[in-house]
Design a protein around this motif. Sequence first.
Motif, PDB file in Angstrom:
ATOM      1  N   LYS A  63       0.814  -1.225   0.000  1.00 50.95           N
ATOM      2  CA  LYS A  63       0.000   0.000   0.000  1.00 50.95           C
ATOM      3  C   LYS A  63       0.839   1.263   0.000  1.00 50.95           C
ATOM      4  O   LYS A  63       0.529   2.226  -0.699  1.00 50.95           O
ATOM      5  CB  LYS A  63      -0.939  -0.005   1.205  1.00 50.95           C
ATOM      6  N   ARG A  64       1.911   1.301   0.799  1.00 51.81           N
ATOM      7  CA  ARG A  64       2.717   2.515   0.907  1.00 51.81           C
ATOM      8  C   ARG A  64       4.073   2.379   0.224  1.00 51.81           C
ATOM      9  O   ARG A  64       4.977   3.173   0.473  1.00 51.81           O
ATOM     10  CB  ARG A  64       2.923   2.878   2.383  1.00 51.81           C
ATOM     11  N   PHE A  65       4.232   1.388  -0.639  1.00 55.78           N
ATOM     12  CA  PHE A  65       5.548   1.131  -1.234  1.00 55.78           C
ATOM     13  C   PHE A  65       6.071   2.332  -2.022  1.00 55.78           C
ATOM     14  O   PHE A  65       7.242   2.699  -1.934  1.00 55.78           O
ATOM     15  CB  PHE A  65       5.490  -0.107  -2.140  1.00 55.78           C
ATOM     16  N   ASP A 294      24.805   4.779  -4.145  1.00 64.38           N
ATOM     17  CA  ASP A 294      24.335   6.098  -3.750  1.00 64.38           C
ATOM     18  C   ASP A 294      22.980   5.935  -3.078  1.00 64.38           C
ATOM     19  O   ASP A 294      22.317   4.886  -3.203  1.00 64.38           O
ATOM     20  CB  ASP A 294      24.214   7.031  -4.961  1.00 64.38           C
ATOM     21  N   SER A 295      22.555   6.983  -2.368  1.00 66.17           N
ATOM     22  CA  SER A 295      21.238   6.973  -1.728  1.00 66.17           C
ATOM     23  C   SER A 295      20.746   8.405  -1.594  1.00 66.17           C
ATOM     24  O   SER A 295      21.533   9.353  -1.617  1.00 66.17           O
ATOM     25  CB  SER A 295      21.325   6.333  -0.330  1.00 66.17           C
ATOM     26  N   PHE A 296      19.443   8.547  -1.486  1.00 61.80           N
ATOM     27  CA  PHE A 296      18.876   9.844  -1.130  1.00 61.80           C
ATOM     28  C   PHE A 296      17.516   9.625  -0.491  1.00 61.80           C
ATOM     29  O   PHE A 296      16.886   8.573  -0.663  1.00 61.80           O
ATOM     30  CB  PHE A 296      18.777  10.789  -2.337  1.00 61.80           C
ATOM     31  N   ILE A 297      17.095  10.609   0.285  1.00 59.53           N
ATOM     32  CA  ILE A 297      15.791  10.543   0.929  1.00 59.53           C
ATOM     33  C   ILE A 297      14.841  11.500   0.227  1.00 59.53           C
ATOM     34  O   ILE A 297      15.262  12.408  -0.480  1.00 59.53           O
ATOM     35  CB  ILE A 297      15.882  10.871   2.427  1.00 59.53           C
ATOM     36  N   PHE A 298      13.547  11.270   0.429  1.00 60.66           N
ATOM     37  CA  PHE A 298      12.548  12.109  -0.226  1.00 60.66           C
ATOM     38  C   PHE A 298      11.315  12.219   0.665  1.00 60.66           C
ATOM     39  O   PHE A 298      11.061  11.333   1.494  1.00 60.66           O
ATOM     40  CB  PHE A 298      12.176  11.551  -1.608  1.00 60.66           C
ATOM     41  N   PRO A 299      10.557  13.291   0.539  1.00 59.13           N
ATOM     42  CA  PRO A 299       9.376  13.494   1.397  1.00 59.13           C
ATOM     43  C   PRO A 299       8.309  12.428   1.163  1.00 59.13           C
ATOM     44  O   PRO A 299       8.155  11.902   0.063  1.00 59.13           O
ATOM     45  CB  PRO A 299       8.868  14.877   0.975  1.00 59.13           C
ATOM     46  N   ILE A 300       7.595  12.118   2.215  1.00 61.58           N
ATOM     47  CA  ILE A 300       6.465  11.187   2.172  1.00 61.58           C
ATOM     48  C   ILE A 300       5.182  11.980   2.421  1.00 61.58           C
ATOM     49  O   ILE A 300       5.079  12.699   3.420  1.00 61.58           O
ATOM     50  CB  ILE A 300       6.617  10.084   3.244  1.00 61.58           C
TER      51      ILE A 300
END
Length: 350
Positions: A63-65, A294-300
């Motif tokens: 559902k939140r993938f 590499d990695s990054f975060i993003f708003p939910i």
Amino acid sequence: MKNRCHYKLKMKTNKKIEKRQKLEKDPDENEKTEKDLEDIIDVDIDVFHPVPEDIHDIAGLLKRFIDVHPFHRMDMADLLIAQGKEGLGIGSVVSTNEGEDVVGIISCIDLDFHRKHNGVADCLDFFSQLISKYKSGASDKLDLQTSSSSQSTNESTWKDIIKQGCRTGLFLYERLVNIPQELTPHLYRSLISEIARSTSEKNKKSPSYLEKPQMRLDTILVCSRIGRLITDMPEFGDSEDEEGDPRAGKGKSRKEKDGKKKRKKIRKAKNDFNEETSIFFHPEDEIFLKYKIDSFIFPIEDDPFLKAGEGVELRGLLYAISFDNFKKAADELFDFFSVDRAELPKKPDE
């Protein structure tokens, strides 16, 4: 009972969900906390290849993938089931209640081979938007600060990871938070073994969905979640007006005014994510990030914790890791979770 085959084991697990174990506790609550951590129950855990009857449970876990982005979850669930068809493919479900209740799904999807599939196309569109928005240079401030020695990659490198012709696997391990962590290393080892079997020239019984018994992967793409304790959230105290009515007053109430202050402070601190302040909702991410490309975060947008005022801010976490390093990190999970490397007991065929 559904007709399945794979592992069966009995494990002890905490009743309290993992998130609450990770939140900072008030010193006065230490005694209660210790009691909670000791409150354990015996649980029968089954690990099977998915079957068609699991489709609704798997879709629910997805559902939140990809947050609120349009997602053909039922189609994706159907693909995950097809990959484990007849026990010859890739992926497993974790279940309780003798296989009736699915509480987790672990699998890996060949992004290039399935890129036209509805569910996979939705994911690729979501990832493409994230890469364009957060890896275009100006938004690198959203990178997760870790101890990894790898340097941040640019937008073109990220796009290569998901472009047509890529040899990238989309990894999924969606589960309820109270699944025993001791199971995690075994699930990863099983998945890697299944991927290796699918690449073997000796695999003469490959499922028709593969068309050929090769699943060649150079890179693994992981879409996960990470949280941060909000330590600068103001504490709300009751204010009384002249008549003694709590949180009442002329014009806007104190609660409304504090609510504005609360939202302002949260926005101000949103980019303060690092290994020390973060909660890994999938604890194994901490190990895999050591080997990341590499990695990054993003708003939910759909953040249940923030909406409930629980003092945790949720963000999405996207990272890429070479398949060789993915295998290496997966092997380290046995030590990370303090789990015996012995094979799990197999469940007899029924």
